[in-house]
Design a protein around this motif. Structure first.
Motif, PDB file in Angstrom:
ATOM      1  N   CYS A 189       0.726  -1.289   0.027  1.00  0.00           N
ATOM      2  CA  CYS A 189      -0.016   0.063  -0.042  1.00  0.00           C
ATOM      3  C   CYS A 189       0.882   1.264  -0.026  1.00  0.00           C
ATOM      4  CB  CYS A 189      -0.788   0.078   1.269  1.00  0.00           C
ATOM      5  SG  CYS A 189      -2.110  -1.109   1.244  1.00  0.00           S
TER       6      CYS A 189
ATOM      7  N   ASP B 227       0.673   3.893  -3.239  1.00  0.00           N
ATOM      8  CA  ASP B 227       0.368   5.079  -2.982  1.00  0.00           C
ATOM      9  C   ASP B 227       1.339   6.358  -3.429  1.00  0.00           C
ATOM     10  OD1 ASP B 227      -2.046   4.410  -1.578  1.00  0.00           O
ATOM     11  OD2 ASP B 227      -1.188   4.386   0.682  1.00  0.00           O
TER      12      ASP B 227
ATOM     13  N   TYR C 225      -9.139   0.604  -2.071  1.00  0.00           N
ATOM     14  CA  TYR C 225      -8.441   0.771  -3.562  1.00  0.00           C
ATOM     15  C   TYR C 225      -9.424   0.209  -4.648  1.00  0.00           C
ATOM     16  CZ  TYR C 225      -4.041   1.497  -1.018  1.00  0.00           C
ATOM     17  OH  TYR C 225      -3.183   2.131  -0.391  1.00  0.00           O
TER      18      TYR C 225
END
Length: 369
Positions: free
Chosen positions: A231, A235, A264
């Protein structure tokens, strides 16, 4: 070289232009003429080299629509590949109106049986569903002109050797046989030479340069921290379209839930998902309505999707071939691609093998914490 030099008909050449294809790829240049002449061909070529059209174009040229029999059969290991080949064939149907049947598991056999009442010139099938039809005697391959074994290495890897041999027994002995494979290992060669007559070998070597368009990174983490690490990286990157590879269907399921809960835009793809749903997911991903596709190697085998900017290897691939195959789905057609490989300490030896295989120490990338 252009398609005219390969002696393709005007209709087909015009349809290719509509599809934005004006020049044959190396595999098409090397194999189309031989296939048109009826020769047996063994072709070694990666996904993304234009191999589907390398066999579809000459097959379309050689099929006689006024003959009421199945003249060509393409056998392929996965439903996704069968769908992809069928989509390409349906585009060419505008140039030459032949009847096409896609036969794969997950698709209603009743509608397939109805279709078979019509004269079918070309069948695109997975081994299991095809054998089902052969046992029911709903398909007759006795007058077949051309048999294509597509992704032969995967077919053998997935345990379809006996199925393929059973299918070949049902086919006319006078047929032309074409064997397309990403790797020409000894098992593929054995299968090919046993059932082919004096085959021509066409080998398009892996283009090492494609890796030059791809920025590769390793993220050192642990399995427990891998989700957060992924993640963190996505990002930072905010990719246009990305494929995230996991080792197993269970890992795909777990990761999809976790990423979805974190907000997401993602969907999963593996062989347990019903066929109609998989087709919808693939269509959405192709249209860039889905940003992240979470998949297993088998489900993603043969997928050739333009616009994939990033590949995330959430789980390390088994070997260097699998690594190259995964990351080769980005950096297509001269575009830049980016890949990240998440490694746990236990993956150290596999990582070393991959780096030896690509003759490159992949730079380590730090997390933004």
């Amino acid at each position: 070289m252009d398609f005219k030099e390969l002696e393709l008909s005007e209709n087909i050449i015009n349809e290719l232009k509509h599809m934005g294809i004006t020049k044959p790829t190396p595999i098409q240049q090397e194999s189309i003429k031989f296939i048109r002449e009826g020769k047996d061909v063994i072709a070694e070529a990666q996904t993304g080299t234009g191999k589907t059209l390398a066999f579809l174009l000459p097959i379309f040229e050689n099929i006689s629509p006024n003959i009421n029999s199945t003249q060509a059969l393409i056998v392929t290991p996965t439903r996704e590949l069968a769908i992809q080949i069928t989509e390409e064939a349906l585009k060419l149907k505008k140039a030459k109106d032949i009847n096409i049947l896609a036969a794969y598991g997950g698709k209603d056999i009743g509608s397939q049986l109805k279709k078979l009442k019509r004269n079918i010139h070309l069948i695109i099938a997975t081994p299991g569903r095809l054998l089902d039809h052969l046992h029911r005697k709903t398909i007759d391959l006795s007058k077949l002109k051309t048999l294509v074994l597509d992704e032969a290495d995967q077919m053998l890897l997935m345990g379809f050797k006996n199925d393929v041999e059973d299918i070949i027994k049902e086919v006319s002995k006078k047929r032309q046989t074409l064997c397309f494979s990403a790797t020409m290992n000894s098992d593929v060669k054995k299968l090919a030479y046993r059932y082919m007559t004096d085959p021509l070998v066409v080998s398009i070597k892996k283009e090492k340069v494609t890796l030059n368009n791809i920025k590769q990174y390793v993220i050192e983490t642990t399995d427990r921290k891998k989700q957060d690490a992924l993640c963190n990286i996505i990002d930072q990157d905010n990719p246009f379209m990305a494929i995230i590879f996991c080792r197993t269907k269970r890992r795909v399921d777990d990761l999809e839930i976790a990423l979805y809960q974190r907000g997401y835009n993602c969907k999963k793809l593996h062989s347990d998902i019903p066929q109609s749903k998989r087709e919808r997911i693939m269509k959405s991903f192709r249209n860039a309505d889905i940003q992240y596709l979470i998949a297993t190697d088998v489900a993603a085998r043969g997928l050739d999707i333009s616009g994939v900017t990033h590949i995330y290897n959430y789980d390390i691939p088994e070997n260097v071939e699998s690594y190259i195959h995964r990351i080769g789905r980005t950096g297509r057609a001269g575009e830049e691609g980016c890949t990240c490989l998440f490694v746990d300490p236990k993956d150290k030896r596999t990582l070393e093998e991959i780096e030896r295989g690509i003759k490159f120490r992949i730079p380590r990338r730090e997390l933004n914490i």
